[in-house]
Write a protein that holds these residues in place. Structure first.
Motif, short mmCIF file in Angstrom:
data_model
loop_
_atom_site.label_atom_id
_atom_site.label_comp_id
_atom_site.label_asym_id
_atom_site.label_seq_id
_atom_site.Cartn_x
_atom_site.Cartn_y
_atom_site.Cartn_z
N UNK A 1 -6.82 -9.21 0.10
CA UNK A 1 -5.83 -8.43 0.85
C UNK A 1 -4.51 -9.17 1.03
N UNK A 2 -4.55 -10.47 1.27
CA UNK A 2 -3.29 -11.21 1.42
C UNK A 2 -2.54 -11.23 0.09
N UNK A 3 -3.26 -11.44 -1.00
CA UNK A 3 -2.63 -11.43 -2.32
C UNK A 3 -2.06 -10.05 -2.64
N UNK A 4 -2.76 -9.00 -2.28
CA UNK A 4 -2.29 -7.64 -2.55
C UNK A 4 -1.01 -7.34 -1.80
N UNK A 5 -0.93 -7.77 -0.56
CA UNK A 5 0.29 -7.54 0.22
C UNK A 5 1.49 -8.20 -0.44
N UNK A 6 1.32 -9.42 -0.92
CA UNK A 6 2.42 -10.12 -1.58
C UNK A 6 2.80 -9.43 -2.89
N UNK A 7 1.82 -8.95 -3.64
CA UNK A 7 2.10 -8.27 -4.91
C UNK A 7 2.90 -6.99 -4.68
N UNK A 8 2.53 -6.23 -3.66
CA UNK A 8 3.26 -5.00 -3.35
C UNK A 8 4.69 -5.32 -2.91
N UNK A 9 4.85 -6.38 -2.13
CA UNK A 9 6.19 -6.78 -1.70
C UNK A 9 7.06 -7.17 -2.90
N UNK A 10 6.49 -7.90 -3.84
CA UNK A 10 7.25 -8.25 -5.05
C UNK A 10 7.65 -7.00 -5.83
N UNK B 1 -4.54 2.01 1.61
CA UNK B 1 -5.18 0.71 1.79
C UNK B 1 -4.53 -0.39 0.95
N UNK B 2 -3.58 -0.01 0.08
CA UNK B 2 -2.82 -1.00 -0.68
C UNK B 2 -1.45 -1.25 -0.08
N UNK B 3 -1.16 -0.64 1.06
CA UNK B 3 0.12 -0.85 1.73
C UNK B 3 0.18 -2.22 2.38
N UNK C 1 4.55 0.42 2.49
CA UNK C 1 4.68 -0.57 3.56
C UNK C 1 3.80 -0.25 4.75
N UNK C 2 3.83 0.97 5.24
CA UNK C 2 3.17 1.17 6.53
C UNK C 2 2.22 2.37 6.63
#
Length: 313
Positions: free
Chosen positions: A15-24, A82-84, A76-77
Motif C-alpha cells: 500500500x505504501x508503494x502504491x500510494x507513491x506510484x499513483x502520486x508519480x 482502493x488504489x487512491x 487521491x481521496x
C-alpha cells in the motif's frame, strides 16, 4: 511469525508503494496535460493514468468522462478507490497498527504523521497549483517511511515481508505503465516531438529519466525505454530488478524457515530466469502488449501464491 502478521506487513509494503506510484503518475499526467494540444491529442493522459493504476472500470461506474478534476479527486481521496492515495495510506496505517510492535518508532511516526494530515485533506488542498506540492509531499512521506525501514528495522522476517510486498507492487506498477504505452514503445515511429514527450513521461513516472540518460547517453528511443524498464537489472523499478528482489527476499524467508519452499518460489525463479535471458528484440517480435499482459497476470498469480503459502496455509 504468525500468518496474520505476515499478511499485514506484506500489504503495508504494497500500500505504501502504491500510494507513491499513483502520486508519480498524477504528477506526470498533470505536466503532460499542460503541453501543446498536439501532444495532448496523441493520448488521453488522464484515462491512461486510470488504466495504469488498474482502476478504470471503477472510475467509469460513477463518471462519464475522465476529466482532470474528476480523475485527480478519484485517485487521491475517493474512499471507493482502493488504489487512491488517501485510501492506500489508511490501509497502510491499519496494517501497520496491527503489527505495531514489529515496526520501529521512526517507521510508525512516518506512517502515523502522514495519516494525521491526510485524514483532513480536502479538494482545496490539491486543486490547481497546489497539486504539484501535495504530490511531492506524498512521495516524500513514502520515501521517509522507506528510509526509516532501511535505517532502523531489524533484518528479520518482519523486514522481509515488507520488502516482499514493496517489490511485488513495484513490478505490477511498472508492467501496467508499460502496457498502457505499448503502442508507443513497440509500435511504428511517430512524430518526433510527440514520441519524445511520451517517452519522457514514461521514464518520469518511474523516476527514471536521469538514470536512462546516464545508461544510454543518447536521445530517448521507445525501444530502449522498454528495454530499460523491463530488462535492465540496475534500474530499481525495472521488471528484472523487481524480480531479483522478490527472489532474494523469498529465499531469505525460506532460509529462516528451515528451507521450506512452495510454488511461489518456483514461479518467481522461473520469471527471474526468463528476464535474465530475455532480449528486447524477442519481446517486441512476440508482441509487447501480449508480453506485458502475461506479466501483469503473472504478478497477480505470484501474489496469490505467496499469500497461499505463507498467509493462508
Amino acid at each position: 511469525m504468525l500468518s496474520r502478521a505476515a499478511e499485514s506487513l506484506f500489504w503495508l509494503g504494497r500500500y505504501t508503494e502504491r500510494a507513491a506510484n499513483v502520486a508519480r503518475g498524477l504528477a506526470v499526467a498533470s505536466r503532460m496535460a499542460s503541453l501543446t494540444d498536439e501532444l495532448n491529442a496523441e493520448n488521453d493522459q488522464w484515462r491512461s493514468l486510470l488504466v495504469a493504476a488498474g482502476c478504470e472500470p471503477a472510475f467509469f461506474q460513477h463518471h462519464r468522462e475522465a476529466t482532470e478534476e474528476k480523475v485527480v479527486d478519484f485517485l487521491i481521496r475517493d474512499p471507493g478507490n482502493f488504489s487512491g492515495i488517501i485510501p492506500c495510506f489508511a490501509a497502510a496505517r491499519q496494517n501497520g497498527r496491527s503489527v505495531r510492535t514489529s515496526l520501529t518508532v521512526d517507521m510508525w511516526s512516518a506512517l502515523s504523521d502522514s495519516w494525521t494530515r491526510l485524514r483532513h485533506v480536502t479538494p482545496a488542498d490539491f486543486q490547481g497549483e497546489k497539486l504539484h506540492g501535495f504530490l511531492e509531499w506524498v512521495r516524500e512521506r513514502v520515501l521517509l517511511f522507506n528510509g526509516a525501514a532501511m535505517d532502523t528495522m531489524l533484518r528479520g522476517e518482519a523486514w522481509l515481508f515488507v520488502q516482499l510486498g514493496t517489490a511485488l507492487e513495484r513490478a505490477d506498477a511498472t508492467a501496467r505503465l508499460l502496457d498502457v504505452k505499448h503502442d508507443l514503445l513497440g509500435g511504428p515511429s511517430r512524430e518526433v516531438t510527440v514520441q519524445h514527450g511520451q517517452c519522457q513521461a514514461v521514464l518520469q513516472s518511474v523516476s527514471g529519466l536521469r538514470a536512462y540518460q546516464w545508461t544510454y547517453r543518447d536521445r530517448i528511443e521507445p525501444g530502449r525505454v522498454a528495454e530499460f524498464l523491463i530488462l535492465n537489472r540496475e534500474m530499481p523499478r525495472s521488471l528484472a530488478a523487481c524480480y531479483d528482489r522478490v527472489c532474494e527476499v523469498l529465499e531469505l524467508i525460506a532460509a529462516g524457515q528451515g528451507g521450506r519452499r512452495g510454488e511461489c518460489h518456483r514461479m518467481a525463479r522461473a520469471t527471474q530466469a526468463a528476464l535474465h535471458a530475455g532480449r528486447i528484440e524477442d519481446i517486441m517480435r512476440g508482441g509487447l502488449h501480449d508480453y506485458l499482459t502475461e506479466t501483469i497476470n503473472g504478478v497477480a498469480t505470484l501474489g496469490g501464491e505467496i499469500e497461499a503459502f505463507y498467509i493462508r496455509a
